[in-house]
Design a protein around this motif. Sequence first.
Motif, mmCIF file in Angstrom:
data_model
loop_
_atom_site.group_PDB
_atom_site.id
_atom_site.type_symbol
_atom_site.label_atom_id
_atom_site.label_comp_id
_atom_site.label_asym_id
_atom_site.label_seq_id
_atom_site.Cartn_x
_atom_site.Cartn_y
_atom_site.Cartn_z
ATOM 1 N N ASN A 156 0.782 -1.235 0.000
ATOM 2 C CA ASN A 156 0.000 0.000 0.000
ATOM 3 C C ASN A 156 0.815 1.287 0.000
ATOM 4 O O ASN A 156 0.237 2.364 0.075
ATOM 5 C CB ASN A 156 -0.929 -0.002 1.222
ATOM 6 C CG ASN A 156 -1.940 -1.107 1.155
ATOM 7 O OD1 ASN A 156 -2.827 -1.110 0.316
ATOM 8 N ND2 ASN A 156 -1.802 -2.093 2.036
ATOM 9 N N GLU A 178 2.452 2.757 -2.329
ATOM 10 C CA GLU A 178 2.312 3.508 -3.582
ATOM 11 C C GLU A 178 3.600 4.253 -3.936
ATOM 12 O O GLU A 178 3.638 5.478 -4.044
ATOM 13 C CB GLU A 178 1.136 4.487 -3.493
ATOM 14 C CG GLU A 178 -0.190 3.796 -3.261
ATOM 15 C CD GLU A 178 -1.346 4.758 -3.018
ATOM 16 O OE1 GLU A 178 -1.212 5.958 -3.313
ATOM 17 O OE2 GLU A 178 -2.372 4.280 -2.527
ATOM 18 N N TRP A 225 1.469 4.510 5.307
ATOM 19 C CA TRP A 225 1.874 3.142 4.984
ATOM 20 C C TRP A 225 3.401 3.021 4.950
ATOM 21 O O TRP A 225 3.955 1.991 5.337
ATOM 22 C CB TRP A 225 1.281 2.697 3.651
ATOM 23 C CG TRP A 225 -0.185 2.396 3.723
ATOM 24 C CD1 TRP A 225 -1.202 3.145 3.205
ATOM 25 C CD2 TRP A 225 -0.809 1.270 4.362
ATOM 26 N NE1 TRP A 225 -2.414 2.549 3.481
ATOM 27 C CE2 TRP A 225 -2.197 1.400 4.185
ATOM 28 C CE3 TRP A 225 -0.330 0.174 5.061
ATOM 29 C CZ2 TRP A 225 -3.105 0.469 4.686
ATOM 30 C CZ3 TRP A 225 -1.232 -0.756 5.561
ATOM 31 C CH2 TRP A 225 -2.607 -0.598 5.365
ATOM 32 N N TYR A 249 -7.697 -8.832 0.284
ATOM 33 C CA TYR A 249 -7.519 -8.412 -1.099
ATOM 34 C C TYR A 249 -8.188 -9.323 -2.118
ATOM 35 O O TYR A 249 -7.995 -9.166 -3.318
ATOM 36 C CB TYR A 249 -6.027 -8.260 -1.411
ATOM 37 C CG TYR A 249 -5.373 -7.193 -0.557
ATOM 38 C CD1 TYR A 249 -5.604 -5.843 -0.796
ATOM 39 C CD2 TYR A 249 -4.544 -7.528 0.499
ATOM 40 C CE1 TYR A 249 -5.025 -4.869 -0.010
ATOM 41 C CE2 TYR A 249 -3.953 -6.551 1.293
ATOM 42 C CZ TYR A 249 -4.202 -5.226 1.026
ATOM 43 O OH TYR A 249 -3.616 -4.256 1.818
#
Length: 107
Positions: free
Chosen positions: A22, A24, A31, A78
């Motif tokens: 997470n 990014e 995160w 997920y």
Amino acid sequence: MAWLWLIAGGLFEVGFTTCLRNVEGFRHLGWTLGFLASVSLSMLLLEHAARSIPMGTAYAVWTGIGALGTVLIGIVWYGEPATPVRLLLILGAVACIAGLKLLGSGA
């Protein structure tokens, strides 16, 4: 006590792999901080446990806990596949980790 440190380290490994998914590109500060804290604690606990548990055993158990936990997080959070073969292989990994614990340092 070393086994408790090792289990905790493995759980923090699950934390850092989950955070890593997470971050990014390390642009998401929360995160990223979670990742850095989790990876640091995970490595610290592995090192501490490996003072009493043979390193090969400690590393195998640590990575096993991390891999299993990460697979389960992927399935639950997920929507990754939970096919019978995948679940059977996960159970096999759990059995291997349990075997290493049962053998302890006498193996």
